[in-house]
Design an enzyme around this catalytic site. Structure first.
Site, PDB file in Angstrom:
ATOM      1  N   ASP A  37       0.838  -1.201   0.000  1.00 36.08           N
ATOM      2  CA  ASP A  37       0.000   0.000   0.000  1.00 36.08           C
ATOM      3  C   ASP A  37       0.874   1.251   0.000  1.00 36.08           C
ATOM      4  OD1 ASP A  37      -2.301   1.485   0.012  1.00 36.08           O
ATOM      5  OD2 ASP A  37      -2.704   1.241   2.154  1.00 36.08           O
ATOM      6  N   HIS A  54       3.053   3.164  -8.807  1.00 41.41           N
ATOM      7  CA  HIS A  54       2.890   1.730  -9.101  1.00 41.41           C
ATOM      8  C   HIS A  54       4.151   1.202  -9.808  1.00 41.41           C
ATOM      9  CE1 HIS A  54      -1.140   2.028  -7.686  1.00 41.41           C
ATOM     10  NE2 HIS A  54      -1.622   2.673  -8.731  1.00 41.41           N
ATOM     11  N   ASN A  85     -10.532  -2.917  -5.922  1.00 37.66           N
ATOM     12  CA  ASN A  85      -9.757  -2.053  -6.833  1.00 37.66           C
ATOM     13  C   ASN A  85     -10.436  -1.868  -8.195  1.00 37.66           C
ATOM     14  OD1 ASN A  85      -6.437  -3.117  -5.662  1.00 37.66           O
ATOM     15  ND2 ASN A  85      -7.718  -1.412  -4.981  1.00 37.66           N
TER      16      ASN A  85
HETATM   17  C1  FPP Z   1      -1.756   0.134  -3.416  1.00 37.34           C
HETATM   18  O1  FPP Z   1      -1.311   1.473  -3.426  1.00 37.34           O
HETATM   19  C2  FPP Z   1      -1.211  -0.609  -4.539  1.00 37.34           C
HETATM   20  C3  FPP Z   1      -1.956  -1.224  -5.511  1.00 37.34           C
HETATM   21  C4  FPP Z   1      -3.410  -1.214  -5.532  1.00 37.34           C
HETATM   22  C5  FPP Z   1      -1.340  -1.918  -6.641  1.00 37.34           C
HETATM   23  C6  FPP Z   1      -0.089  -2.677  -6.353  1.00 37.34           C
HETATM   24  C7  FPP Z   1       0.632  -2.846  -7.636  1.00 37.34           C
HETATM   25  C8  FPP Z   1       1.962  -2.827  -7.801  1.00 37.34           C
HETATM   26  C9  FPP Z   1       2.929  -2.755  -6.698  1.00 37.34           C
HETATM   27  C10 FPP Z   1       2.563  -2.872  -9.158  1.00 37.34           C
HETATM   28  C11 FPP Z   1       2.253  -4.068 -10.001  1.00 37.34           C
HETATM   29  C12 FPP Z   1       2.365  -5.361  -9.291  1.00 37.34           C
HETATM   30  C13 FPP Z   1       2.999  -6.466  -9.764  1.00 37.34           C
HETATM   31  C14 FPP Z   1       2.841  -7.710  -8.977  1.00 37.34           C
HETATM   32  C15 FPP Z   1       3.831  -6.490 -10.965  1.00 37.34           C
HETATM   33  P1  FPP Z   1      -2.415   2.614  -3.555  1.00 37.34           P
HETATM   34  O2  FPP Z   1      -2.595   2.915  -4.997  1.00 37.34           O
HETATM   35  O3  FPP Z   1      -3.670   2.205  -2.847  1.00 37.34           O
HETATM   36  O4  FPP Z   1      -1.721   3.798  -2.790  1.00 37.34           O
HETATM   37  P2  FPP Z   1      -2.433   4.946  -1.935  1.00 37.34           P
HETATM   38  O5  FPP Z   1      -3.158   4.263  -0.805  1.00 37.34           O
HETATM   39  O6  FPP Z   1      -1.291   5.774  -1.450  1.00 37.34           O
HETATM   40  O7  FPP Z   1      -3.357   5.682  -2.857  1.00 37.34           O
END
Ligand code: FPP
Length: 268
Positions: A37, A54, A85
């Site tokens: 996260d 990301h 999501n």
């Molecule tokens: C949460 O951060 C993250 C995600 C919903 C996506 C995770 C994806 C990756 C790390 C990249 C791709 C993954 C792979 C396995 C290749 P958020 O967007 O909720 O952050 P925030 O809470 O600060 O808005």
């Protein structure tokens, strides 16, 4: 150039020493599950767009996967895309799906060389066809690997998992393949998407939020939780070692207490 080489060698040795220290000082968790996260906030803090967070998060995925394999973790589950999501803006969803495809194309060979098996849990039918194809290819290629399993939770949620397990059990009861008395906790675990893995010993959540966000709800019953304020793109192997060190300081009692002779004799 030479100095750079030396410092790289030194940091590799330092890293190996940290790994050795953890291996010596306690148990290495068999299964680590991670709620990645904070990508969006990491990007915003840099005045950048969410997808940059990301993208930086992929570098953490690579580093944490390699470090887990090196240290002897057998299963690493990453919460990469939750059922919830799907409610994000279309542009962010499609950028995330593209990033997943690109990452699979660039990383699959390395995973295979490192003897790591890729697996998935979640409603893959909902993913775009190119994502499904790349995932199938990577899973097939790495299917014989033994060192560690990297499990990506994609279009996954704990409630979805329990729901699909219940549907499948109900169908078996209807067909007469299972009786109501056969619906034990073991049977439920065997019908979950994670049936081939032990429950997570350690669940790590980055970016400081104190919740499970619908991740591995049944499986987390006795997992140790570790929450750090660090955003996922900054969560690299040294942060992982802190999480494992914290895990090693815990006494896991699974609801029981150590039985001493005094306690055996006492009536309360
Ligand atoms: C949460 O951060 C993250 C995600 C919903 C996506 C995770 C994806 C990756 C790390 C990249 C791709 C993954 C792979 C396995 C290749 P958020 O967007 O909720 O952050 P925030 O809470 O600060 O808005």
């Amino acid at each position: 150039m030479k100095e750079e080489g030396i410092s790289t060698d030194n940091s590799r040795t330092e890293d190996q020493q940290k790994q050795l220290q953890l291996q010596k000082s306690g148990k290495i968790p068999r299964h680590i599950a991670v709620i990645m996260d904070g990508n969006g906030r990491w990007a915003r803090n840099r005045g950048s767009v969410r997808i940059m967070g990301h993208k930086a998060g992929v570098d953490s995925v690579r580093d944490i996967t390699e470090a887990c394999a090196e240290i002897g973790v057998k299963h690493l589950t990453l919460y990469a895309f939750s059922t919830e999501n799907w409610g994000r803006p279309k542009g962010e969803i499609s950028a995330l799906m593209k990033l997943l495809v690109q990452s699979l194309r660039s990383e699959t060979r390395k995973l295979d060389e490192n003897d790591i098996r890729l697996s998935t849990i979640g409603e893959l039918d909902r993913l775009p066809p190119t994502c499904r194809q790349e995932l199938e290819y990577a899973k097939e290629l790495t299917s014989g690997n033994q060192r560690m399993e990297l499990c990506l939770a994609l279009s996954y949620s704990g409630r979805w998992d329990l729901n699909q397990a219940m549907n499948s059990i109900a169908q078996k009861v209807k067909n007469g393949d299972l009786g109501p008395e056969d619906i034990t906790q073991d049977a439920i675990s065997r019908h979950l998407a994670t049936s081939r893995m032990p429950d997570p010993d350690l669940i790590v959540r980055t970016s400081g939020e104190l919740r499970l966000s619908n991740f591995l709800l049944w499986q987390a019953a006795y997992s140790e939780l570790y929450v750090t304020d660090t955003f996922w793109p900054d969560f690299r192997r040294d942060e992982l070692y802190k999480a494992i060190d914290s895990f090693q300081q815990r006494e896991r009692r699974f609801g029981k207490i150590p039985v001493t002779p005094e306690l055996e004799e006492s009536t309360i």
